[in-house]
Scaffold this active site. Sequence first.
Site, short mmCIF file in Angstrom:
data_model
loop_
_atom_site.label_atom_id
_atom_site.label_comp_id
_atom_site.label_asym_id
_atom_site.label_seq_id
_atom_site.Cartn_x
_atom_site.Cartn_y
_atom_site.Cartn_z
CG HIS A 121 -1.67 1.36 1.45
ND1 HIS A 121 -2.96 1.45 1.16
CD2 HIS A 121 -1.37 2.30 2.00
CE1 HIS A 121 -3.41 2.71 1.15
NE2 HIS A 121 -2.58 3.41 1.91
CD GLU A 122 2.00 3.66 3.69
OE1 GLU A 122 0.91 3.11 4.33
OE2 GLU A 122 1.96 4.69 3.20
CG HIS A 125 0.62 6.27 -0.47
ND1 HIS A 125 -0.62 6.95 -1.21
CD2 HIS A 125 0.28 5.76 0.80
CE1 HIS A 125 -1.44 6.78 -0.33
NE2 HIS A 125 -1.27 5.87 0.82
CG HIS A 131 -5.67 6.75 0.92
ND1 HIS A 131 -5.68 7.53 2.12
CD2 HIS A 131 -4.55 6.05 0.98
CE1 HIS A 131 -4.77 7.26 2.67
NE2 HIS A 131 -4.09 6.14 1.91
#
Lengths: 404, 79
Positions: A121-122, A125, A131
Site C-alpha cells: 500500500h505505502e 504512494h 487513496h
Amino acid sequence: YSTFPRSPKWEKEDVTYGILNYTPDMPQADVEEAIARAFQLWSSVTPLRFIRVYDHKADIMISFAAGVHGDFYPFDGPGGTLAHAYAPGSQIGGDAHFDEDENWTKFTTSSGYNLFLVAAHELGHSLGLSHSNVFGALMYPTYVAMDTRDYQLHQDDIDGIQALYGPPRESSAFPTKAFPQQEPTEMIPAGAPTEMSPREEPTEMTPSKPPQRPDDCDPHLTFDAITTLRGETLFFKDSYIWRKSPYFSEIEHDTISSFWPSLIAGFDAAYEVDNEDRVLFFKDDQYWAVSGYSIESGFPKPIQNLGFPTKVRKIDAAVHDQNTKRTYFFVGSNYWSFNEKTKSMERHYPRKIAADFQGIGYPIDAALQKNGYFYFFHGSNQYEVDIKKKKLIRIMKSNSWFNC
Amino acid sequence: LPVAPEKEKEDMQFAKKYLENFYDFKEEKALFKAKDLDKMSDKIREMQSFFGLEVTGELNHQTLDMMKQPRCGIPDVRS
C-alpha cells in the site's frame, strides 16, 4: 483511484530502493522478502523496475521508526496510523516509514500487521497513487487483514498505476486486464482465435501471459531445477516455485520474482552448500549466488569461472554432497565433480554418468540431495540413488514430493 | 445505550483529530460554536461519503468505528 495533486511520478523506469533499518519483529530476510514482493506487485503491471541499493541515496528509502521520527508526522503508538509514505520526488520524496510500535508479521495474524500488505500500500504512494475509496483495493486507506499468499492487485489499483506509468513493456498494446480476483484466468495466446466465454468482456486482443503453473499432481510434471534452502526444498519450473517446508504440510506456491525480483525465470540448475548458507543458481552460461535469501553482489558470473571448458555453454543439473563437500555437475551424458573446499574442479573429469550412476535416465533435468540419497529427475521420472554406494534404489514420479 | 458525557467528549476529540489528519479539517476559533460544528459536520459527511457509510454528518457509531480502524497515515483528501 486517485493520485496526488499534479500527479507527481518517477520520470524513469529504473527506480532504486534502500532499506535503512529493520523491525525486530521479523527476521531481516523476511523483511527483505516482504518488501521485494511488495515492489514486485507494482513492477508486474508497469514498465517500472525496482533495484535495491545499499547506500542512503536510493529513490525510495524504507525505514521503521516510532513516535516523532524527523518529519512532521509523528506516529501514534500501537494501532491508529500504521505507516505513511511520500509522493515521488527528491529527498524525502518516495520514502516509506513504518510505525515501529506496531507488531509486524510475515503472515496475516490476528495480533499483528502483515508487512507485505502494508508495504505494498505505502509503495503505491511512493509511486504516486493516493487513496482509493474502492473497498478491496490495495489503496483503500484502512488495513484489511487477508491471506496474502496468492495476493493480486485489484483492477482499481492497476488502472491507477497504469494511468501514471502505462502497462508493462512486454504486454500487448492494451492495458493489463485483471479478472476478478477469485476467478481463474484463462490462458489465451495472443493472436489466437478467441472464444468468448460469458465472463469475458470483449477485447480486441487478450494479452499473452506467462504459462500457467502446472498442477502439483500433473503426472507429466517436470522440473528445471531443485535445491534445498535453509531446510526447505524448492522445486523450480519456468517462473514458478513449489516450496516444501518441514514446518507446514501443504506445498506453498511462489514465483521466482517474489523471492528474487532481479533473477530471471527458467533456471537450468541450482544447489545449496548448506554449511556456507549459500545457494547457486545456473542459467545458460551464467550463475548467481544467494546468501541466505539475498543475492550476492558481483553476480552473474560465467560458469567457466568454476572450471568448465569453454565448449560447455549450459549445465543440466547440480547437486551437492554434504559429506564429501563435492558438488556434481551434470551436462548431457557427462558429469563433473567440484571440490567446494578448494573451490576447484577435480581432475580426471568429466566422467560418464552411465558409468557411475547406472540405471538413471539423462540428460538430467534436476538433482537433489536429501536424507543420504541423491534424487535425479529426468522428465517425469525420479531416480533415488544411495549416495555412498551410488546404487539405484528405486524409480518414482517426479512429483512424489507433493503428497499426490 | 446512552453515552457517558466524558466518553462523548473523548469521542468528539478523537473525531476532530481524525478529521484534521485525514480530511483537511481546520478548527477555527469561531465566535459561534455552532459554526464550528457545522464545518465539522461537513467534514464528517465527506468522510462518510468516502467510506461509503450513510451520509448523515453525525458522529454516529459506524462512523466512529471506521475512524478507529488501523490505517495509513496519508490523508484521504487534501486541499
